[in-house]
Scaffold this active site. Structure first.
Site, PDB file in Angstrom:
ATOM      1  N   HIS A  74       0.826  -1.216   0.000  1.00 33.53           N
ATOM      2  CA  HIS A  74       0.000   0.000   0.000  1.00 33.53           C
ATOM      3  C   HIS A  74       0.856   1.261   0.000  1.00 33.53           C
ATOM      4  O   HIS A  74       1.856   1.339   0.699  1.00 33.53           O
ATOM      5  CB  HIS A  74      -1.012   0.002   1.154  1.00 33.53           C
ATOM      6  CG  HIS A  74      -0.424  -0.015   2.542  1.00 33.53           C
ATOM      7  ND1 HIS A  74      -0.187   1.131   3.261  1.00 33.53           N
ATOM      8  CD2 HIS A  74      -0.046  -1.031   3.348  1.00 33.53           C
ATOM      9  CE1 HIS A  74       0.297   0.824   4.455  1.00 33.53           C
ATOM     10  NE2 HIS A  74       0.397  -0.483   4.539  1.00 33.53           N
TER      11      HIS A  74
ATOM     12  N   ASP B 271      -0.468   4.281   0.606  1.00 34.22           N
ATOM     13  CA  ASP B 271      -0.972   5.287   1.548  1.00 34.22           C
ATOM     14  C   ASP B 271      -0.276   5.115   2.894  1.00 34.22           C
ATOM     15  O   ASP B 271       0.298   4.059   3.175  1.00 34.22           O
ATOM     16  CB  ASP B 271      -2.500   5.191   1.717  1.00 34.22           C
ATOM     17  CG  ASP B 271      -2.959   3.878   2.341  1.00 34.22           C
ATOM     18  OD1 ASP B 271      -2.378   2.823   2.014  1.00 34.22           O
ATOM     19  OD2 ASP B 271      -3.900   3.904   3.171  1.00 34.22           O
TER      20      ASP B 271
ATOM     21  N   ASP C 116       6.251   1.469   6.713  1.00 30.12           N
ATOM     22  CA  ASP C 116       4.832   1.084   6.557  1.00 30.12           C
ATOM     23  C   ASP C 116       4.204   1.967   5.490  1.00 30.12           C
ATOM     24  O   ASP C 116       3.666   3.004   5.806  1.00 30.12           O
ATOM     25  CB  ASP C 116       4.125   1.227   7.899  1.00 30.12           C
ATOM     26  CG  ASP C 116       2.683   0.744   7.882  1.00 30.12           C
ATOM     27  OD1 ASP C 116       2.242   0.228   6.855  1.00 30.12           O
ATOM     28  OD2 ASP C 116       1.995   0.918   8.909  1.00 30.12           O
TER      29      ASP C 116
ATOM     30  N   GLU D 221      -5.169   1.215   2.376  1.00 29.27           N
ATOM     31  CA  GLU D 221      -5.020   0.172   3.410  1.00 29.27           C
ATOM     32  C   GLU D 221      -5.231   0.743   4.797  1.00 29.27           C
ATOM     33  O   GLU D 221      -5.870   0.127   5.642  1.00 29.27           O
ATOM     34  CB  GLU D 221      -3.631  -0.470   3.309  1.00 29.27           C
ATOM     35  CG  GLU D 221      -3.509  -1.765   4.120  1.00 29.27           C
ATOM     36  CD  GLU D 221      -3.053  -1.573   5.557  1.00 29.27           C
ATOM     37  OE1 GLU D 221      -3.100  -2.537   6.318  1.00 29.27           O
ATOM     38  OE2 GLU D 221      -2.666  -0.441   5.937  1.00 29.27           O
ATOM     39  N   GLU D 222      -4.679   1.934   5.023  1.00 27.49           N
ATOM     40  CA  GLU D 222      -4.724   2.496   6.380  1.00 27.49           C
ATOM     41  C   GLU D 222      -6.122   2.990   6.758  1.00 27.49           C
ATOM     42  O   GLU D 222      -6.349   3.430   7.885  1.00 27.49           O
ATOM     43  CB  GLU D 222      -3.701   3.633   6.526  1.00 27.49           C
ATOM     44  CG  GLU D 222      -2.243   3.214   6.305  1.00 27.49           C
ATOM     45  CD  GLU D 222      -1.661   2.329   7.408  1.00 27.49           C
ATOM     46  OE1 GLU D 222      -2.402   1.919   8.317  1.00 27.49           O
ATOM     47  OE2 GLU D 222      -0.456   2.024   7.337  1.00 27.49           O
TER      48      GLU D 222
ATOM     49  N   ASP E  68       4.461  -6.469   4.881  1.00 23.44           N
ATOM     50  CA  ASP E  68       3.815  -5.329   5.564  1.00 23.44           C
ATOM     51  C   ASP E  68       3.609  -5.676   7.029  1.00 23.44           C
ATOM     52  O   ASP E  68       2.679  -5.211   7.661  1.00 23.44           O
ATOM     53  CB  ASP E  68       2.471  -5.001   4.880  1.00 23.44           C
ATOM     54  CG  ASP E  68       1.886  -3.659   5.353  1.00 23.44           C
ATOM     55  OD1 ASP E  68       2.680  -2.800   5.806  1.00 23.44           O
ATOM     56  OD2 ASP E  68       0.665  -3.483   5.271  1.00 23.44           O
TER      57      ASP E  68
ATOM     58  N   HIS F 243     -21.663  27.431  30.817  1.00 21.21           N
ATOM     59  CA  HIS F 243     -20.859  27.912  31.944  1.00 21.21           C
ATOM     60  C   HIS F 243     -20.952  26.859  33.044  1.00 21.21           C
ATOM     61  O   HIS F 243     -22.053  26.524  33.514  1.00 21.21           O
ATOM     62  CB  HIS F 243     -21.440  29.247  32.433  1.00 21.21           C
ATOM     63  CG  HIS F 243     -20.547  29.952  33.413  1.00 21.21           C
ATOM     64  ND1 HIS F 243     -20.222  29.442  34.642  1.00 21.21           N
ATOM     65  CD2 HIS F 243     -19.926  31.163  33.349  1.00 21.21           C
ATOM     66  CE1 HIS F 243     -19.434  30.275  35.290  1.00 21.21           C
ATOM     67  NE2 HIS F 243     -19.232  31.345  34.510  1.00 21.21           N
TER      68      HIS F 243
ATOM     69  N   THR G 236     -13.884  27.301  31.765  1.00 23.85           N
ATOM     70  CA  THR G 236     -14.835  26.630  32.645  1.00 23.85           C
ATOM     71  C   THR G 236     -16.162  26.379  31.934  1.00 23.85           C
ATOM     72  O   THR G 236     -17.071  27.207  31.972  1.00 23.85           O
ATOM     73  CB  THR G 236     -15.047  27.469  33.929  1.00 23.85           C
ATOM     74  OG1 THR G 236     -15.294  28.826  33.541  1.00 23.85           O
ATOM     75  CG2 THR G 236     -13.829  27.418  34.821  1.00 23.85           C
TER      76      THR G 236
ATOM     77  N   SER H  30      -3.262  -5.653  11.713  1.00 27.50           N
ATOM     78  CA  SER H  30      -4.262  -6.137  10.763  1.00 27.50           C
ATOM     79  C   SER H  30      -3.935  -5.680   9.349  1.00 27.50           C
ATOM     80  O   SER H  30      -3.423  -4.581   9.145  1.00 27.50           O
ATOM     81  CB  SER H  30      -5.636  -5.578  11.141  1.00 27.50           C
ATOM     82  OG  SER H  30      -5.886  -5.770  12.512  1.00 27.50           O
TER      83      SER H  30
ATOM     84  N   HIS I 230       3.280   4.106  12.522  1.00 29.87           N
ATOM     85  CA  HIS I 230       2.143   4.870  13.068  1.00 29.87           C
ATOM     86  C   HIS I 230       2.569   5.875  14.145  1.00 29.87           C
ATOM     87  O   HIS I 230       1.727   6.576  14.693  1.00 29.87           O
ATOM     88  CB  HIS I 230       1.042   3.952  13.637  1.00 29.87           C
ATOM     89  CG  HIS I 230       0.400   3.070  12.620  1.00 29.87           C
ATOM     90  ND1 HIS I 230      -0.863   2.548  12.785  1.00 29.87           N
ATOM     91  CD2 HIS I 230       0.836   2.626  11.423  1.00 29.87           C
ATOM     92  CE1 HIS I 230      -1.167   1.794  11.719  1.00 29.87           C
ATOM     93  NE2 HIS I 230      -0.136   1.838  10.896  1.00 29.87           N
TER      94      HIS I 230
HETATM   95  N1  BES Z   1       1.513  -2.801   8.270  1.00 30.45           N
HETATM   96  C1  BES Z   1       0.368  -2.674   9.082  1.00 30.45           C
HETATM   97  C2  BES Z   1      -0.148  -3.963   9.658  1.00 30.45           C
HETATM   98  C3  BES Z   1       0.767  -4.713  10.574  1.00 30.45           C
HETATM   99  C4  BES Z   1       1.822  -4.120  11.215  1.00 30.45           C
HETATM  100  C5  BES Z   1       0.496  -6.005  10.787  1.00 30.45           C
HETATM  101  C6  BES Z   1       2.628  -4.845  12.049  1.00 30.45           C
HETATM  102  C7  BES Z   1       1.277  -6.739  11.634  1.00 30.45           C
HETATM  103  C8  BES Z   1       2.358  -6.158  12.260  1.00 30.45           C
HETATM  104  C9  BES Z   1      -0.747  -2.028   8.315  1.00 30.45           C
HETATM  105  O1  BES Z   1      -0.327  -1.025   7.453  1.00 30.45           O
HETATM  106  C10 BES Z   1      -1.675  -1.375   9.317  1.00 30.45           C
HETATM  107  O2  BES Z   1      -1.255  -0.576  10.071  1.00 30.45           O
HETATM  108  N2  BES Z   1      -2.909  -1.760   9.299  1.00 30.45           N
HETATM  109  C11 BES Z   1      -3.907  -1.157  10.108  1.00 30.45           C
HETATM  110  C12 BES Z   1      -5.224  -1.566   9.525  1.00 30.45           C
HETATM  111  C13 BES Z   1      -6.373  -0.715   9.859  1.00 30.45           C
HETATM  112  C14 BES Z   1      -6.139   0.749   9.763  1.00 30.45           C
HETATM  113  C15 BES Z   1      -7.567  -1.128   9.060  1.00 30.45           C
HETATM  114  C16 BES Z   1      -3.792  -1.583  11.554  1.00 30.45           C
HETATM  115  O3  BES Z   1      -3.414  -2.724  11.864  1.00 30.45           O
HETATM  116  O4  BES Z   1      -4.062  -0.749  12.412  1.00 30.45           O
HETATM  117 MN    MN Z   2       0.039   0.790   8.982  1.00 24.43          MN
END
Ligand code: BES
Ligand code: MN
Length: 464
Positions: free
Chosen positions: A94, A96, A127, A161-162, A188, A221, A323, A407, A435
C-alpha cells in the site's frame, strides 16, 4: 541468480534515492486534504513500475487508485494459448500512509526523508513504501539483467489500506479472473530482529467504531449550570471505563463467544519466542505491563482480542482553562479480533452494549467504521516452508514463525475471493515506529528484503 544479486548490490544507492523520492509524497489516506498527494504518489509509482519493465495500469476506484503491474503482458482473451506454465503470485502493498501528527515530535519533518545511521526516517518508509519497493527492486534486477523470473508476478499496490481497503474488496471481486494466482506475498508486517527473520502466519482482525455523546445544546458555563446537568465528557469516561474488568477482560457480554482458544501446543511455541520483559517495558517507556490476566504479553498482543480507545475528544483543548460543560464528547474505538470473531458481529454487540449503558442525560450516536477479519493459516504449508527458506538464505539466520497483532484487512479477501493464501514476510523492525513519530526503515533490512524476494520466486517455483 548471481547476476540478480550483483545488480541489487550495484544499484543499492539508487534504490535508496528512489525510496527517498517515494516517501516525499504525503499520501495520508485518512485526511481528505491529501487526495492530490495520493494521486501524485500513485502516478510516481506507475511511472516507476513502467520504467523497470512491468506492464502497468493505474485503475481508478471510488477512492484512491489501485496500481496493477505485471511481469507478463495480460492476454486480451482468456484463451488457453496465452497461458503461462509458471506459477503466478500476487504481491500486495500500500502506498498510503498514516497521519504524521503530532508533527512537533518528529526530529526531522515526516515527509522530508532523513538518513541517520543505517536508517531512513520518514512517514511511510517502513509502513509500507520501503517494504514493497524491496520486492519491486528484486523484480527489476531480474528484468534488467535478462534473468528469467521463475514465477509470473502481479503487483497490486493500493492507496487505502490504512483506512480499511474498502475499494480493493470490490476490485478483487471484479478482477477475480485476471488476479487468479497460486498465492499472495506481502511484506507489511514486522520481523523480530535482523537475526530473527520472521514469517507471520496469523493477523488479528479489526472493527472500528466512533461513539459520540451529546448533552446540552451548547457548551455551558460550568459555574452557572454545573451540578444540575449531565456532563457528556464525564458520561463518556464512565461508559468507557465499564468496558474492561479488573482482569483486563472485555466486559461486553458475548464478546469472547467465538474466540478460538489457544492450544497447548501453540502456547508452547509462543513461549519459545525471544522476549525479554524488562527490555520490552523499557522500550515502551512504561513502569509495568498490563493486559488480560492468564496470558503472556506475546499472547496478549497477537492471539487475544482487545478493545482500545484510539482517540478521545471533548471540551476545551487550548491553552489555559475554560470553565465549561462541553456539549459533546466522542471516542474512537477499535477492537482487534482473533479467529473466529467477525467485525460485523462485534460491531453490533459493542454498539448495543454502549447504548444499554448510556445514561438518559445524554444522547448517544455510534458510527461504524472499517472492519477486517482475522487471518490464520497453518504454519506447515509447503509455500510457507518455501518462504522460510528464502528468509534463511537472505538473512543467514533461522527464521521465526509468528502471529502478529496488527491487521491487513484485505488478506482475508484474497482467501475468500481468489482462494489464495498469503505469505507474510515482514521487513519492519519493532523500533521502526510505524504509526508513531520518527518512523524509519532500516536500510540493511531493505537490502536483505530485496535478496529475500529474489530467492523467494525460485523457492516458490521449485515446489510448484
Ligand atoms: N503494516 C500494518 C499492519 C501490521 C503491522 C500487521 C505490524 C502486523 C504487524 C498495516 O499497514 C496497518 O497498520 N494496518 C492497520 C489496519 C487498519 C487501519 C484497518 C492496523 O493494523 O491498524
Ligand atoms: Mn500501517
Amino acid at each position: 541468480m548471481e547476476k540478480v544479486l550483483e545488480y541489487l548490490k550495484k544499484n543499492n544507492k539508487r534504490f535508496i534515492a528512489e525510496l527517498c523520492e517515494y516517501v516525499r509524497f504525503p499520501s495520508v489516506s485518512a485526511q481528505p486534504k491529501h487526495r492530490k498527494d495520493l494521486k501524485n504518489c500513485a502516478d510516481w509509482l506507475t511511472r516507476h513500475c513502467r520504467q523497470i519493465g512491468l506492464h502497468t495500469r493505474l485503475c481508478p476506484t471510488a477512492g484512491n487508485s489501485i496500481l496493477v503491474a505485471r511481469t507478463r503482458k495480460p492476454s486480451r482473451t482468456s484463451s488457453k494459448k496465452g497461458k503461462s506454465s509458471k506459477p503466478h503470485y500476487l504481491v500486495y502493498g500500500h502506498y498510503d500512509v498514516q497521519p504524521a501528527e503530532p508533527f512537533d515530535l518528529w526530529d526531522s519533518p515526516p515527509f522530508e526523508p532523513s538518513l541517520r545511521g543505517t536508517a531512513l526516517f520518514a512517514r511511510g518508509a517502513s509502513d509500507n513504501k520501503g517494504q514493497h519497493l524491496a520486492h519491486l527492486n528484486a523484480v527489476e534486477a531480474y528484468l534488467k539483467t535478462g534473468t528469467e523470473l521463475p514465477c509470473d508476478l502481479t503487483f497490486v499496490i493500493e492507496g487505502e489500506e490504512e483506512v480499511g481497503s474498502r475499494n480493493l474488496t470490490d476490485f478483487l471481486a471484479d478482477h477475480r479472473k485476471d488476479l487468479q494466482c497460486d498465492g499472495v506475498v506481502i511484506s507489511d508486517t514486522g520481523l523480530i530482529g535482523p537475526r530473527h527473520p520472521t514469517l507471520t502466519h496469523a493477523l488479528r482482525g479489526i472493527c472500528a467504531l466512533e461513539v459520540k455523546l451529546t448533552g446540552p445544546s451548547r457548551d455551558l458555563h460550568s459555574g452557572i449550570f454545573g451540578g444540575s446537568v449531565g456532563n457528556p465528557a464525564m458520561a463518556l469516561c464512565q461508559l468507557l471505563a465499564q468496558l474492561r474488568d479488573k482482569d483486563g477482560r472485555i466486559a461486553i457480554p458475548g464478546f469472547y463467544r467465538d474466540v478460538a482458544p489457544l492450544s497447548a501446543a501453540e502456547r508452547k511455541h509462543l513461549a519459545r519466542h525471544p522476549f525479554n520483559e524488562t527490555a520490552y517495558r523499557k522500550f515502551l517507556g512504561v513502569a509495568q505491563l498490563e493486559g488480560e490476566r492468564g496470558y503472556t504479553p506475546i499472547e496478549q498482543r497477537s492471539a487475544r482480542p482487545t478493545l482500545e480507545i484510539n482517540g478521545l475528544t471533548s471540551g476545551y483543548q487550548g491553552e489555559g482553562s475554560k470553565t465549561i460543560i462541553p456539549s459533546w464528547a466522542s471516542a474512537k474505538l477499535t477492537m482487534r479480533l482473533v479467529p473466529n470473531q467477525t467485525p460485523e458481529r462485534i460491531a453490533k454487540l459493542v454498539t448495543a452494549h454502549l447504548r444499554k449503558l448510556c445514561p438518559r442525560s445524554v444522547r448517544i450516536e455510534v458510527q461504524e467504521g472499517h472492519g477486517g477479519e482475522p487471518y490464520f493459516v497453518s504454519p506447515d504449508g509447503i509455500r510457507l516452508q518455501a518462504g522460510l527458506r528464502a528468509l534463511k538464505t537472505a538473512f543467514g539466520h533461522d527464521p521465526v514463525l509468528m502471529r502478529e497483532g496488527g491487521s491487513i484487512p484485505i488478506v482475508n479477501d484474497f482467501k475468500k475471493t481468489l482462494g489464495a493464501d498469503t505469505l507474510l514476510l515482514g521487513l519492519a523492525l519493532p523500533d521502526d515506529n510505524a504509526h508513531s513519530p520518527n518512523e524509519k526503515f532500516d536500510l540493511g533490512i531493505f537490502a536483505k528484503g530485496m535478496t529475500m524476494s529474489a530467492y523467494l520466486w525460485r523457492e516458490l517455483a521449485a515446489i510448484a
